[in-house]
Design a protein around this motif. Structure first.
Motif, short mmCIF file in Angstrom:
data_model
loop_
_atom_site.label_atom_id
_atom_site.label_comp_id
_atom_site.label_asym_id
_atom_site.label_seq_id
_atom_site.Cartn_x
_atom_site.Cartn_y
_atom_site.Cartn_z
N VAL A 1 0.84 -1.21 0.00
CA VAL A 1 0.00 0.00 0.00
C VAL A 1 0.86 1.25 0.00
CG1 VAL A 1 -1.66 1.35 1.35
CG2 VAL A 1 -1.95 -1.13 1.11
N ALA B 1 -2.18 6.42 6.05
CA ALA B 1 -2.09 5.13 5.36
C ALA B 1 -1.32 4.12 6.20
CB ALA B 1 -1.43 5.32 3.99
N PRO C 1 -6.96 1.27 3.93
CA PRO C 1 -5.98 1.12 2.84
C PRO C 1 -6.19 -0.09 1.94
CG PRO C 1 -5.09 0.18 4.83
CD PRO C 1 -6.48 0.64 5.16
#
Length: 474
Positions: free
Chosen positions: A320, A399, A367
């Motif tokens: 991610v 995040a 995320p």
């Protein structure tokens, strides 16, 4: 076995073929790390199906493995008496029996690879939800999902049958299974129950492939590897490996998740959290049913010594954050601004900005850009954005925190504690991110003790599995 003048202390070698890097570790007879090295695999290649594909070059992985071995002291290599190999699970590699490697006669035991498919990794998403609905239900307590070896092969049968017919591949497995087959010169592939379970259409209780089900949809089951219990020998080095002697036993390839747990967990009250490219939260259980009490996102998979792991295997970890770095680079390109910066360097800059950014409880990022195995269509989302909190640093912080929030949403600390767990042992490269580490500590505070585990992770676990094999032979 203790070292003597006639019998030097035995070492075991552990190898982990990860998604982005190759890790190698040598341990002594007490399990202590003698030497370790990590090299990037640089194996990603462009897929013909575009962004839905996730493919790697197996030759690049092979070359990275040998580059890492060359960094290990030859004096340590010659003491190695067994080899354990783990790596990225679920993926698919196809090769030809007796025609995918050729051995040279030089002293370096050189092996030339050919007649190989790309490695279709666990991140591959070519198998849509619609395609999955056309497949038969497996005879297994484990679900099937995009990126699983059997599922990817069935997609190839439906969409690239000509490629399979032309190349005449007659062996399939993970990339780890192939490496074991090549260095041991196995006529037919062998795998562990751990990797077979990750491949799909495998019954964990009977330890057998769903051959009748697979045959019903045209799957040539004769290409599947023989399955043995994790920790058993698959073969022996035919000509050695770098300076490791010929004849050294090589264990069946194992799962990186299971080996990561083996390297970190100290007793039954430990859960293990590994955050690398993906993320896993695992608990050892006595049997398959005992793990089902922990939630619908939890699956129970083979471990070692007839035990099992109850695990949430999240698809959204360090990938991610790398995707965020790629997105920023793409924005620079769209704006026509200089972009001659590596994504890894950009990731470091974003991490620095994130650490400087003040904590903001209103800005939250879910995320799940890669979905989850129990919900492949799950999308990411952001909330609480204002005109003052959407800096790059704040987004990176949110995040990073969201990665941890997501895994503990799937398996909450309260559930772990209610099942007798007392500690969470953390490992993996992404836990070196201070934002990820701090968030983990915050979520577990007052519920479970958090312990920062080893950095060797799956490679160390693979070596410890080799050490256990040696001890059983005494």
């Amino acid at each position: 076995m203790d070292a003597t003048t006639n019998h030097p202390q035995p070492y075991t070698l552990g190898i982990d073929l990860g998604t982005t890097s190759i890790k190698i570790v040598i341990v002594d007879s007490a399990g202590g790390v003698v030497e370790n090295v990590t090299v990037p695999s640089l194996a990603n290649v462009t897929s013909i199906v575009g962004e839905d594909g996730a493919e790697q070059c197996p030759v690049a992985i092979w070359n990275a493995l040998h580059a890492g071995l060359k960094q290990i002291d030859p004096d340590n290599q010659v003491k190695v008496q067994t080899i354990g190999i783990s790596g990225q699970m679920h993926g698919l590699l196809l090769w030809k029996q007796g025609k995918s490697w050729e051995r040279g006669n030089d002293q370096m035991r050189h092996i030339i690879l050919r007649n190989l498919s790309h490695l279709y990794t666990w991140q591959d998403r070519r198998c849509s939800k619609e395609f999955l609905t056309t497949l038969p239900k497996p005879d297994s307590r484990l679900r099937v999902a995009p990126g699983y070896g059997c599922v990817t092969y069935l997609w190839l049968l439906h969409n690239q049958r000509q490629m399979l017919a032309t190349e005449q591949y007659d062996c399939v497995g993970t990339v780890m299974d192939f490496v074991v087959a090549a260095i041991c010169d196995l006529a037919l592939p062998v795998t562990s129950d751990q990797l077979a379970a990750s491949f799909g259409y495998f019954n964990v209780e009977s330890r057998t492939w769903n051959t009748d089900i697979l045959k019903s949809c045209g799957f040539p089951v004769n290409v599947l590897p023989e399955v043995r219990k994790a920790g058993q020998v698959a073969g022996h080095l035919l000509q050695g490996l770098e300076h490791i002697p010929a004849g050294t036993p090589v264990l069946c390839a194992m799962g990186d998740m299971q080996c990561g747990v083996l390297s970190g967990a100290q007793d039954r009250s430990d859960a293990t959290l590994n955050i690398s490219t993906s993320i896993q939260l695992s608990v050892r259980v006595d049997d398959i049913l005992s793990g089902r009490l922990m939630g619908e996102a939890v699956e129970v998979v083979p471990y070692f010594d007839n035990f099992h792991l109850a695990v949430v295997a999240g698809l959204n970890g360090g990938n991610v954050l790398m995707s965020l770095a790629s997105l920023v680079k793409h924005w620079l390109q769209e704006l026509g601004l200089p972009q001659d910066i590596l994504e890894t360097a950009l990731l470091e800059k974003l991490s620095s900005l994130g650490q400087k950014s003040p904590s903001d409880s209103t800005l939250k990022i879910c995320p799940t850009v890669f979905g989850e195995r129990h919900d492949p269509d799950l999308l990411a989302s952001a909330e609480g954005i204002s005109a003052h909190n959407a800096s790059l640093g704040a987004m990176f912080r949110a995040a990073s925190e969201g990665i941890v929030d997501n895994i503990f949403r799937l398996l909450p600390p309260e559930v772990l504690a209610s099942n007798g767990l007392k500690r969470v042992v953390g490992s993996g490269s992404v836990l070196r991110n201070p934002l990820v580490l701090k968030r983990t500590q915050e979520i577990l505070a007052g519920k479970l003790e958090f312990v920062q585990g080893t950095e060797s992770d799956a490679a160390l676990g693979a070596a410890k599995a080799g050490l256990a094999f040696l001890q059983q032979q005494q």
